[in-house]
Design a protein around this motif. Structure first.
Motif, PDB file in Angstrom:
ATOM      1  N   UNK A 101      42.411  52.873   6.479  1.00 56.72           N
ATOM      2  CA  UNK A 101      42.200  51.433   6.325  1.00 56.72           C
ATOM      3  C   UNK A 101      42.507  50.749   7.657  1.00 56.72           C
ATOM      4  N   UNK A 102      41.483  50.226   8.358  1.00 61.32           N
ATOM      5  CA  UNK A 102      41.741  49.553   9.632  1.00 61.32           C
ATOM      6  C   UNK A 102      42.532  48.266   9.430  1.00 61.32           C
ATOM      7  N   UNK A 103      43.107  47.770  10.509  1.00 60.57           N
ATOM      8  CA  UNK A 103      44.005  46.611  10.422  1.00 60.57           C
ATOM      9  C   UNK A 103      43.342  45.398   9.783  1.00 60.57           C
ATOM     10  N   UNK A 104      42.080  45.162  10.118  1.00 61.83           N
ATOM     11  CA  UNK A 104      41.436  43.954   9.599  1.00 61.83           C
ATOM     12  C   UNK A 104      41.289  44.027   8.076  1.00 61.83           C
TER      13      UNK A 104
ATOM     14  N   UNK B 253      51.930  34.645   7.911  1.00 59.60           N
ATOM     15  CA  UNK B 253      52.055  35.612   9.002  1.00 59.60           C
ATOM     16  C   UNK B 253      50.842  36.549   9.063  1.00 59.60           C
ATOM     17  N   UNK B 254      50.353  36.939   7.876  1.00 60.13           N
ATOM     18  CA  UNK B 254      49.222  37.874   7.855  1.00 60.13           C
ATOM     19  C   UNK B 254      47.938  37.192   8.302  1.00 60.13           C
ATOM     20  N   UNK B 255      47.807  35.894   8.010  1.00 58.36           N
ATOM     21  CA  UNK B 255      46.652  35.146   8.514  1.00 58.36           C
ATOM     22  C   UNK B 255      46.640  35.175  10.040  1.00 58.36           C
ATOM     23  N   UNK B 256      47.821  35.028  10.648  1.00 59.36           N
ATOM     24  CA  UNK B 256      47.900  35.051  12.110  1.00 59.36           C
ATOM     25  C   UNK B 256      47.490  36.418  12.654  1.00 59.36           C
ATOM     26  N   UNK B 257      47.893  37.476  11.965  1.00 59.47           N
ATOM     27  CA  UNK B 257      47.498  38.821  12.397  1.00 59.47           C
ATOM     28  C   UNK B 257      45.984  39.006  12.251  1.00 59.47           C
ATOM     29  N   UNK B 258      45.443  38.493  11.162  1.00 62.16           N
ATOM     30  CA  UNK B 258      44.001  38.602  10.957  1.00 62.16           C
ATOM     31  C   UNK B 258      43.252  37.813  12.029  1.00 62.16           C
ATOM     32  N   UNK B 259      43.728  36.618  12.344  1.00 63.93           N
ATOM     33  CA  UNK B 259      43.097  35.817  13.391  1.00 63.93           C
ATOM     34  C   UNK B 259      43.080  36.568  14.717  1.00 63.93           C
TER      35      UNK B 259
END
Length: 508
Positions: free
Chosen positions: A419-422, A477-483
């Motif tokens: 499962x890739x990060x995105x 926090x996860x939204x920031x990682x996704x961005x």
């Protein structure tokens, strides 16, 4: 936006089209003429007034017709990249916040330091921008695309949120009040543009007379898309009928429209008709298998069912009920057919990756079934690691990747095998958002095995409110990682990235 509200919206609008009227008007010829007008206006703005061209790009995206203007949008954004590195306090807040958001939405990295000149204490910020609704809205929307470490941008987002709420309190009857309230609740970066109430933002943006062709183009596009959706839904219902699962008592009342809503809402380009239909098939299986595990089967049956999917064969499933064997057959047939189509198009067969995605999903479902059967809650992180997989998001996005990819290589397939990060970030946001929404709506004395239940069980001193705040912070926090992942070079197509980011709104 939950599934039910999307179905209500679509059911009210999708079948208003008279097919004969659609053909007689020769709507595609009309679309070409209006599109030429809009492109002429946009090209002129790009060369003569770059900032105004971005204002028009914003309108185009809000109307959901950006697929007609990929080259023009890119040209308009490229002109702004240099401009944003030279922002000064003489510029209006809107003039930097809008291009910042539009550039980051398209994967162009712009340093958040462009907002450093806005650094001031809360009182100064309020005095300077408290009544600048246009600027505050643009800033609030821009801050939704922040990444980790951009503390000043996070502070600006918090202050803009507070000032907009304060403005609403003072101006409840203002003509922009509804638009401001809607933006605070559904920022663009987390939304589905096709289902926004266009009457709200159009009245706020006051489209210029020379831009009226934009509204006309949007209306034509909506007509074409709804007509295509109508035909696609008929195809989906026919497929569901032929599949045979509808004959099983457990699934007789299922509505294929519910499954079609995902691709319909996120694949808005009319040219993606085949992609919408194909993705609906895999989505339907995620829903059905989820219900098999949650409602219709014993733990022993679920174990046999999972082992059959792991082996990718029906041998040894004679003890299972007919509906489970029919479902397993459907998983095999649909997946093999999908893999064959991708092989024909790209020359590589993704069957191994697709099989692995289904096995991973059923393993996660089975793990949850064991927890439920034991009556014991797992550790919060253990639950979350498994829950990210049991969303089924990886299954949907892996299928979407193959449907949207311009090319498929061994390297990209290898990335998808894990499962890739995105995909991980999308699934984590959906899992936590769903659990948080459930916690807010349920009796706080009940347990449903959500992340919040596991967290509170593990941290006995934590209140329900604190647990919800903790989950909300994890989501942020996860939204920031996704961005950041969207802004970082990756092997995924822009269509796939847009689909992945839009998928969030399903549970928000």
């Amino acid at each position: 936006m939950m599934v039910r509200s999307l179905i209500d919206i679509f059911s009210a609008k999708a079948f208003e089209i008279d097919p004969l009227h659609f053909q007689d008007d020769d709507i595609h010829m009309k679309q070409a003429l209006v599109l030429k007008q809009v492109k002429h206006v946009l090209h002129k703005l790009i060369s003569e007034d770059p900032l105004e061209s971005l204002y028009m790009v914003d309108i185009i995206q809000r109307l959901g017709i950006e697929h007609h203007f990929e080259e023009e949008i890119e040209a308009a954004l490229q002109k702004q990249h240099t401009y944003l590195t030279d922002f000064s306090s003489n510029h209006k807040l809107y003039e930097v916040a809008l291009p910042f958001r539009l550039l980051r939405q398209r994967g162009h990295y712009v340093r958040a330091e462009v907002f450093d000149c806005l650094k001031c204490n809360q009182r100064e910020f309020t005095e300077k921008y408290g009544e600048d609704v246009k600027g505050l809205l643009a800033l609030y929307e821009a801050t939704q695309l922040g990444v980790e470490g951009e503390d000043s941008l996070a502070v600006a987002g918090y202050l803009s949120y507070k000032l907009l709420h304060a403005w609403l309190t003072r101006h409840k009857e203002h003509h922009q009040a509804m638009y401001v309230a809607n933006t605070l609740q559904h920022p663009l970066h987390h939304g589905l543009s096709r289902f926004n109430d266009r009457s709200i933002f159009l009245s706020d943006f006051k489209i210029k007379n020379e831009w009226k062709c934009l509204e006309e183009l949007a209306e034509i596009n909506s007509c074409i898309v709804r007509f295509m959706n109508q035909n696609e839904i008929i195809q989906v219902y026919e497929w569901w009928k032929d599949l045979g699962l509808a004959k099983e008592g457990e699934f007789g009342r299922y509505e294929p429209l519910k499954w079609y809503m995902w691709p319909m809402a996120c694949f808005t380009d009319p040219s993606f008709s085949n992609q919408r239909i194909e993705l609906t098939k895999s989505i339907s299986l995620v829903y059905i298998i989820d219900d098999i595990f949650d409602v219709y089967s014993t733990l022993d049956q679920l174990t046999l069912f999972t082992h059959a999917i792991r082996r990718w064969e029906l041998v040894g499933t004679e003890q299972l009920p007919d509906f489970m064997r029919t479902c397993a057959t459907a998983v095999y047939d649909i997946t093999e057919d999908f893999a064959s189509k991708i092989h024909q198009k790209h020359g590589l067969n993704p069957i191994h990756t697709l099989k692995k995605s289904w096995v991973r999903l059923l393993n996660a479902f089975l793990e949850e079934a064991h927890w439920l059967n034991s009556g014991e809650l797992p550790k919060a992180q253990e639950y979350l690691n498994n829950g990210i997989v049991s969303t089924g998001v990886h299954v949907v996005l892996i299928h979407a990747f193959f449907l949207l990819a311009d090319t498929v290589t061994k390297e990209t397939i290898a990335i998808l095998d894990d499962i890739p990060d995105i995909i991980h970030s999308v699934a984590k946001i959906l899992r936590l958002s769903d659990d948080l929404e459930g916690a807010k709506s349920k009796d706080q004395n009940g347990l449903d095995g959500s992340y919040l239940d596991c967290y509170m069980n593990e941290h006995q001193q934590v209140s329900a409110e604190d647990a919800q705040s903790h989950a909300a912070q994890l989501i942020s926090n996860e939204w920031k990682r996704l961005n950041l992942q969207i802004l970082t070079p990756n092997p995924f197509s822009s269509s796939f990235l847009i689909f992945a980011s839009m998928l969030q709104e399903w549970y928000l």
